[in-house]
Design a protein around this motif. Structure first.
Motif, mmCIF file in Angstrom:
data_model
loop_
_atom_site.group_PDB
_atom_site.id
_atom_site.type_symbol
_atom_site.label_atom_id
_atom_site.label_comp_id
_atom_site.label_asym_id
_atom_site.label_seq_id
_atom_site.Cartn_x
_atom_site.Cartn_y
_atom_site.Cartn_z
ATOM 1 N N ARG A 61 0.820 -1.223 0.000
ATOM 2 C CA ARG A 61 0.000 0.000 0.000
ATOM 3 C C ARG A 61 0.851 1.269 0.000
ATOM 4 N N GLY A 62 2.142 1.142 0.252
ATOM 5 C CA GLY A 62 3.020 2.301 0.191
ATOM 6 C C GLY A 62 3.644 2.654 1.527
ATOM 7 N N GLN A 63 4.519 3.665 1.474
ATOM 8 C CA GLN A 63 5.291 4.064 2.655
ATOM 9 C C GLN A 63 4.421 4.486 3.819
ATOM 10 N N LEU A 64 3.326 5.175 3.545
ATOM 11 C CA LEU A 64 2.488 5.643 4.648
ATOM 12 C C LEU A 64 1.925 4.475 5.449
ATOM 13 N N LEU A 133 -1.617 11.631 10.641
ATOM 14 C CA LEU A 133 -0.904 10.685 9.802
ATOM 15 C C LEU A 133 -1.677 9.372 9.679
ATOM 16 N N GLN A 134 -2.244 8.918 10.787
ATOM 17 C CA GLN A 134 -3.020 7.676 10.759
ATOM 18 C C GLN A 134 -4.249 7.800 9.851
ATOM 19 N N ASN A 135 -4.799 9.012 9.734
ATOM 20 C CA ASN A 135 -6.004 9.231 8.939
ATOM 21 C C ASN A 135 -5.723 9.723 7.525
ATOM 22 N N ALA A 136 -4.470 9.951 7.193
ATOM 23 C CA ALA A 136 -4.114 10.455 5.863
ATOM 24 C C ALA A 136 -4.377 9.389 4.798
ATOM 25 N N PRO A 137 -4.752 9.821 3.606
ATOM 26 C CA PRO A 137 -4.955 8.852 2.515
ATOM 27 C C PRO A 137 -3.630 8.185 2.140
ATOM 28 N N GLU A 138 -3.610 6.870 2.133
ATOM 29 C CA GLU A 138 -2.368 6.156 1.872
ATOM 30 C C GLU A 138 -1.796 6.467 0.500
ATOM 31 N N VAL A 145 -0.142 15.374 5.058
ATOM 32 C CA VAL A 145 -0.116 16.043 6.358
ATOM 33 C C VAL A 145 0.893 17.187 6.350
ATOM 34 N N VAL A 146 2.054 16.929 5.791
ATOM 35 C CA VAL A 146 3.103 17.956 5.749
ATOM 36 C C VAL A 146 2.616 19.188 4.989
ATOM 37 N N ASN A 147 1.950 18.983 3.878
ATOM 38 C CA ASN A 147 1.516 20.097 3.037
ATOM 39 C C ASN A 147 0.235 20.774 3.518
ATOM 40 N N ALA A 148 -0.392 20.239 4.547
ATOM 41 C CA ALA A 148 -1.674 20.790 5.021
ATOM 42 C C ALA A 148 -1.538 22.168 5.664
ATOM 43 N N ASP A 149 -0.409 22.451 6.317
ATOM 44 C CA ASP A 149 -0.251 23.722 7.028
ATOM 45 C C ASP A 149 1.232 24.030 7.200
ATOM 46 N N ALA A 150 1.734 24.900 6.339
ATOM 47 C CA ALA A 150 3.169 25.223 6.334
ATOM 48 C C ALA A 150 3.630 25.864 7.635
#
Length: 184
Positions: A61-64, A133-138, A145-150
């Protein structure tokens, strides 16, 4: 790559052994998340009581998906998680230390190493970010999450090309001056 990247070598050590030693010079506990080739890689991980090994059965499913498994294993008294990838073996111990020092000094929820103006690894996520992070789309990864709020990010500018040196292909190994993987 055609070969498990954590088992590639640099300076006579596997990537996983080198990264483990570098990180353990800075952190009191290391969680290693295994996916593909877990049995082979597990044998190459240094024996150290500070290392906890967990498996991600859904690594495809990827790194996340692996990050989520790792976050579930972080001790409850940890302020955050220092995250690094198994194909970035050339990050210097001083860079890990600088990222941790910045996190402790600024208390920003996300602290990211940057070299040459480009963000890379390692990254620290404060415990307050774990749920996001747990709720972020994989499919979108931790970048979501990183890009949500600089305003939540602290960048640590370092003179360490290893921060951005992602070794994904044989050509990447050649450019970095490293040996090609053995034939499996």
């Amino acid at each position: 790559m055609g070969y498990p990247k954590p088992l590639l070598t640099i300076d006579g050590k596997t990537f996983i052994a080198k990264i483990s030693a570098t990180m353990l010079a800075v952190v009191p506990r290391l969680v290693i998340v295994l996916g593909a080739h877990a049995d082979r890689i597990r044998r190459a991980i240094p024996r150290d009581e500070r290392i906890v090994i967990v498996e991600n059965p859904n690594y495809s499913r990827g790194q996340l998906s692996s990050l989520k498994i790792g976050l579930d294993t972080v001790q409850s008294d940890a302020a955050g998680a220092l995250v690094h990838l198994g194909d970035h073996p050339m990050v210097r111990v001083e860079s890990f230390r600088a990222v941790v020092d910045s996190f402790e000094r600024t208390r920003k929820p996300i602290v990211i190493a940057r070299s040459g103006g480009h963000r890379g690894h390692p990254v620290i996520f404060d415990r307050s970010i774990f749920v996001e992070l747990q709720n972020a789309p994989e499919g979108e990864g931790a970048r979501y999450v990183v890009n949500a709020d600089a305003s939540r990010i602290e960048y640590v500018d370092l003179d360490d090309p290893g921060i951005n040196l992602d070794l994904d292909t044989p050509a990447d190994l050649t450019r970095a001056g490293l040996s090609m993987p053995p034939r499996d």
